[in-house]
Design an enzyme around this catalytic site. Structure first.
Site, PDB file in Angstrom:
ATOM      1  NE  ARG A 137      -3.881  -0.131   2.532  1.00  0.00           N
ATOM      2  CZ  ARG A 137      -5.163  -0.476   2.303  1.00  0.00           C
ATOM      3  NH1 ARG A 137      -5.488  -1.735   2.088  1.00  0.00           N
ATOM      4  NH2 ARG A 137      -6.112   0.421   2.310  1.00  0.00           N
ATOM      5  CE1 TYR A 140      -4.492   6.756  -3.260  1.00  0.00           C
ATOM      6  CE2 TYR A 140      -4.728   6.116  -0.961  1.00  0.00           C
ATOM      7  CZ  TYR A 140      -5.190   6.809  -2.065  1.00  0.00           C
ATOM      8  OH  TYR A 140      -6.341   7.557  -1.965  1.00  0.00           O
ATOM      9  CG  ASP A 141      -0.816   3.949   2.543  1.00  0.00           C
ATOM     10  OD1 ASP A 141      -1.670   3.946   1.636  1.00  0.00           O
ATOM     11  OD2 ASP A 141      -0.839   3.152   3.496  1.00  0.00           O
ATOM     12  N   GLY A 143       3.129   8.039  -1.145  1.00  0.00           N
ATOM     13  CA  GLY A 143       2.984   9.047  -2.203  1.00  0.00           C
ATOM     14  C   GLY A 143       2.141  10.208  -1.708  1.00  0.00           C
ATOM     15  CB  VAL A 183     -19.188   0.855  -1.125  1.00  0.00           C
ATOM     16  CG1 VAL A 183     -20.619   1.218  -1.492  1.00  0.00           C
ATOM     17  CG2 VAL A 183     -18.905   1.254   0.323  1.00  0.00           C
ATOM     18  CB  SER A 184     -18.056  -0.472  -6.133  1.00  0.00           C
ATOM     19  OG  SER A 184     -16.715  -0.482  -5.716  1.00  0.00           O
ATOM     20  NE  ARG A 206     -10.760   0.483   5.432  1.00  0.00           N
ATOM     21  CZ  ARG A 206     -10.030  -0.430   6.078  1.00  0.00           C
ATOM     22  NH1 ARG A 206     -10.280  -0.725   7.336  1.00  0.00           N
ATOM     23  NH2 ARG A 206      -9.040  -1.050   5.444  1.00  0.00           N
ATOM     24  CD  GLN A 271      -8.684   0.815  15.668  1.00  0.00           C
ATOM     25  OE1 GLN A 271      -9.681   0.540  16.302  1.00  0.00           O
ATOM     26  NE2 GLN A 271      -7.561   1.203  16.242  1.00  0.00           N
ATOM     27  NE  ARG A 272      -8.628   4.243   6.752  1.00  0.00           N
ATOM     28  CZ  ARG A 272      -8.462   3.644   5.587  1.00  0.00           C
ATOM     29  NH1 ARG A 272      -9.441   3.592   4.720  1.00  0.00           N
ATOM     30  NH2 ARG A 272      -7.312   3.096   5.290  1.00  0.00           N
TER      31      ARG A 272
HETATM   32  P1  NAD Z   1     -10.848   7.704  -9.175  1.00  0.00           P
HETATM   33  O1  NAD Z   1      -9.884   6.638  -9.516  1.00  0.00           O
HETATM   34  O2  NAD Z   1     -12.271   7.538  -9.623  1.00  0.00           O
HETATM   35  O3  NAD Z   1     -10.355   9.120  -9.692  1.00  0.00           O
HETATM   36  C1  NAD Z   1      -9.015   9.459  -9.918  1.00  0.00           C
HETATM   37  C2  NAD Z   1      -8.925  10.179 -11.246  1.00  0.00           C
HETATM   38  O4  NAD Z   1      -7.569  10.578 -11.468  1.00  0.00           O
HETATM   39  C3  NAD Z   1      -9.317   9.287 -12.423  1.00  0.00           C
HETATM   40  O5  NAD Z   1     -10.220   9.985 -13.266  1.00  0.00           O
HETATM   41  C4  NAD Z   1      -7.994   9.005 -13.122  1.00  0.00           C
HETATM   42  O6  NAD Z   1      -8.145   8.762 -14.508  1.00  0.00           O
HETATM   43  C5  NAD Z   1      -7.216  10.262 -12.813  1.00  0.00           C
HETATM   44  N1  NAD Z   1      -5.762  10.086 -12.876  1.00  0.00           N
HETATM   45  C6  NAD Z   1      -5.021   9.082 -12.337  1.00  0.00           C
HETATM   46  N2  NAD Z   1      -3.722   9.271 -12.603  1.00  0.00           N
HETATM   47  C7  NAD Z   1      -3.640  10.427 -13.324  1.00  0.00           C
HETATM   48  C8  NAD Z   1      -2.551  11.145 -13.895  1.00  0.00           C
HETATM   49  N3  NAD Z   1      -1.289  10.726 -13.787  1.00  0.00           N
HETATM   50  N4  NAD Z   1      -2.846  12.285 -14.588  1.00  0.00           N
HETATM   51  C9  NAD Z   1      -4.117  12.727 -14.710  1.00  0.00           C
HETATM   52  N5  NAD Z   1      -5.171  12.080 -14.185  1.00  0.00           N
HETATM   53  C10 NAD Z   1      -4.928  10.936 -13.490  1.00  0.00           C
HETATM   54  O7  NAD Z   1     -10.806   7.882  -7.587  1.00  0.00           O
HETATM   55  P2  NAD Z   1     -11.630   8.837  -6.619  1.00  0.00           P
HETATM   56  O8  NAD Z   1     -12.241   7.996  -5.575  1.00  0.00           O
HETATM   57  O9  NAD Z   1     -12.481   9.773  -7.384  1.00  0.00           O
HETATM   58  O10 NAD Z   1     -10.449   9.641  -5.912  1.00  0.00           O
HETATM   59  C11 NAD Z   1     -10.139  10.970  -6.252  1.00  0.00           C
HETATM   60  C12 NAD Z   1      -9.067  11.500  -5.317  1.00  0.00           C
HETATM   61  O11 NAD Z   1      -9.549  11.474  -3.975  1.00  0.00           O
HETATM   62  C13 NAD Z   1      -7.781  10.685  -5.334  1.00  0.00           C
HETATM   63  O12 NAD Z   1      -6.686  11.566  -5.245  1.00  0.00           O
HETATM   64  C14 NAD Z   1      -7.879   9.844  -4.093  1.00  0.00           C
HETATM   65  O13 NAD Z   1      -6.613   9.524  -3.590  1.00  0.00           O
HETATM   66  C15 NAD Z   1      -8.650  10.756  -3.157  1.00  0.00           C
HETATM   67  N6  NAD Z   1      -9.357   9.985  -2.126  1.00  0.00           N
HETATM   68  C16 NAD Z   1     -10.480   9.274  -2.428  1.00  0.00           C
HETATM   69  C17 NAD Z   1     -11.113   8.522  -1.441  1.00  0.00           C
HETATM   70  C18 NAD Z   1     -12.380   7.752  -1.703  1.00  0.00           C
HETATM   71  O14 NAD Z   1     -12.841   7.044  -0.808  1.00  0.00           O
HETATM   72  N7  NAD Z   1     -13.006   7.820  -2.848  1.00  0.00           N
HETATM   73  C19 NAD Z   1     -10.568   8.485  -0.161  1.00  0.00           C
HETATM   74  C20 NAD Z   1      -9.401   9.186   0.103  1.00  0.00           C
HETATM   75  C21 NAD Z   1      -8.806   9.949  -0.889  1.00  0.00           C
HETATM   76  N1  UDP Z   2     -12.928  -5.552   1.503  1.00  0.00           N
HETATM   77  C1  UDP Z   2     -13.669  -6.717   1.597  1.00  0.00           C
HETATM   78  N2  UDP Z   2     -14.165  -7.271   0.451  1.00  0.00           N
HETATM   79  C2  UDP Z   2     -14.000  -6.693  -0.769  1.00  0.00           C
HETATM   80  C3  UDP Z   2     -13.268  -5.494  -0.856  1.00  0.00           C
HETATM   81  C4  UDP Z   2     -12.730  -4.954   0.305  1.00  0.00           C
HETATM   82  O1  UDP Z   2     -13.858  -7.262   2.689  1.00  0.00           O
HETATM   83  O2  UDP Z   2     -14.504  -7.256  -1.749  1.00  0.00           O
HETATM   84  C5  UDP Z   2     -12.392  -4.933   2.745  1.00  0.00           C
HETATM   85  C6  UDP Z   2     -10.914  -4.561   2.680  1.00  0.00           C
HETATM   86  O3  UDP Z   2     -10.120  -5.655   3.081  1.00  0.00           O
HETATM   87  C7  UDP Z   2     -10.840  -3.416   3.666  1.00  0.00           C
HETATM   88  C8  UDP Z   2     -12.229  -2.744   3.558  1.00  0.00           C
HETATM   89  O4  UDP Z   2     -13.066  -3.714   2.938  1.00  0.00           O
HETATM   90  O5  UDP Z   2     -10.685  -3.886   4.977  1.00  0.00           O
HETATM   91  C9  UDP Z   2     -12.215  -1.469   2.724  1.00  0.00           C
HETATM   92  O6  UDP Z   2     -11.575  -1.747   1.506  1.00  0.00           O
HETATM   93  P1  UDP Z   2     -11.457  -0.677   0.326  1.00  0.00           P
HETATM   94  O7  UDP Z   2     -10.570  -1.253  -0.700  1.00  0.00           O
HETATM   95  O8  UDP Z   2     -12.805  -0.230  -0.084  1.00  0.00           O
HETATM   96  O9  UDP Z   2     -10.790   0.613   1.003  1.00  0.00           O
HETATM   97  P2  UDP Z   2      -9.491   0.832   1.922  1.00  0.00           P
HETATM   98  O10 UDP Z   2      -8.966  -0.478   2.412  1.00  0.00           O
HETATM   99  O11 UDP Z   2      -8.529   1.533   1.051  1.00  0.00           O
HETATM  100  O12 UDP Z   2     -10.017   1.658   3.026  1.00  0.00           O
END
Ligand code: NAD
Ligand code: UDP
Ligand code: UDP
Length: 308
Positions: A137, A140-141, A143, A183-184, A206, A271-272
């Protein structure tokens, strides 16, 4: 300007900004985003889309930047981890350089992942986190952590007007059906009658925020006084185990899908939950949409998507 504007959160943010009659430039390389997410916006005279990768320099004239570009689901950000770090770090440098040149205010979409597998619960902004720097992870983390560092150094060194929000798990319509987020995944599995995949024992927690609440908080953060750079937690403090989420989705979809257990991915936080005291105080904001009220339109979205 919204980078990552064709993604899940970005497309909702663009929609909101256009409703507020703001001129929006959407920047996206369409890695995880899609034209479908912004199709309705392309008609608007307030909207412009530019396909661009933020790891390369970008020269445009804008007043405010929301920096969301970055894949957000573990499946997508682990697909090409080197590119994920480049997007967070080189992307931040380029967008900060742009903000510096045009004197724009710039907001970073950071994440609760900066707290890693947290030893403090619920998480406050003052907690420094517990991140494995060499795990799967980390791209991402770390970064996102480095991007926060860059934002605060541009703020101190170049007096840049920055805003940092730490977003906790957010869901809603336009999530990618195959991006593996919980969720999805659960909704799609329930609607298809496929097995619901619980990773580990399902006792990890979560906190899930509905997308409209999240967008409202981002817009409010962008409008705060210059003396408040953040970071500020944004999320819904309602905390659920993954088993509770699965049961809720099954009940709401009237699905008979079975629960099956799969191995817990490594470094999966146990946990979060956000402490949103600061957001309450400084943004006068708190989430309005409870889990079931938010799941309803999300389930309706996936039902339509799967029927198409
Ligand atoms: P997402 O994957 O749907 O959206 C990310 C978008 O960034 C996409 O449209 C992707 O094509 C674009 N992208 C990726 N790399 C790129 C690059 N190099 N140049 C230009 N575009 C690029 O995800 P999201 O859930 O909409 O997340 C959006 C932002 O919010 C992200 O930065 C994510 O880290 C942050 N975020 C989201 C969540 C969440 O739960 N959805 C939680 C924490 C942080
Ligand atoms: N998770 C799960 N089944 C799935 C996808 C995710 O049980 O099909 C769990 C995953 O292990 C994590 C939590 O759901 O503990 C949230 O996962 P997600 O990838 O949505 O977000 P993140 O871990 O980045 O918070
Ligand atoms: N940059 C950009 N658009 C601009 C201005 C800068 O993409 O309008 C990029 C540029 O490529 C540079 C980075 O942002 O590498 C950082 O810019 P900064 O001015 O902070 O640093 P420097 O140009 O001195 O490396």
């Amino acid at each position: 300007m919204v980078t990552g504007g064709a993604g899940f959160l970005g497309s909702h943010l663009c929609t909101r900004l256009i409703a507020d009659k703001r001129d929006v430039l959407c920047i996206d390389n369409l890695f995880t985003g899609s034209r479908n997410n912004i199709r309705a916006l392309l008609e608007s005279p307030y909207f412009e889309f530019q396909r661009h990768d933020v790891t390369f320099p970008l020269y445009v004239e804008v007043a405010q930047i929301y920096n969301l570009a970055c894949p957000a689901s573990p499946v997508h950000y682990q697909h090409d981890p080197v590119q994920t770090t480049k997007t967070s770090v080189h992307g931040a440098i380029n967008m900060l350089g742009l903000a510096k040149r045009v004197k724009a205010r710039i907001l970073q979409a950071s994440t609760s992942e900066v707290y890693g597998d947290p030893a403090v619960h619920p998480q406050t902004e003052s907690y420094w986190g517990n991140v494995n720097p060499i795990g799967i992870r980390a791209c991402y983390d770390e970064g996102k952590r480095c991007a926060e560092t860059l934002f605060f150094d541009y703020h101190r060194q170049h007096a840049l007007d920055i805003k940092v929000v730490r977003i906790f798990n957010t869901y809603g319509p336009r999530m990618h059906p195959n991006d593996g987020r919980v969720v999805s995944n659960f909704i799609v599995q329930a609607l298809r009658g496929a097995d619901i995949t619980i990773f580990g024992d399902g006792q990890q927690t979560r906190s899930f925020c509905y997308v409209d609440d999240l967008v409202e908080a981002m817009v409010r953060m962008m409008a705060t006084d210059r003396d408040f750079p953040g970071p500020v937690n944004i999320g819904n403090p309602g905390e659920y185990t993954m088993l509770q989420l699965a049961e809720t989705v099954l009940r709401m979809t009237k699905s008979r899908a079975r629960l099956v257990h799969k191995p817990l991915p490594s470094d999966d936080p146990k946990q979060r939950c956000p402490d949103i005291t600061l957001a309450r105080e400084r943004l006068n904001w708190q989430p309005k949409v409870g889990l079931e009220d938010g799941l309803e339109p999300t389930i309706a979205y996936f039902r339509e998507l799967l029927a198409a």
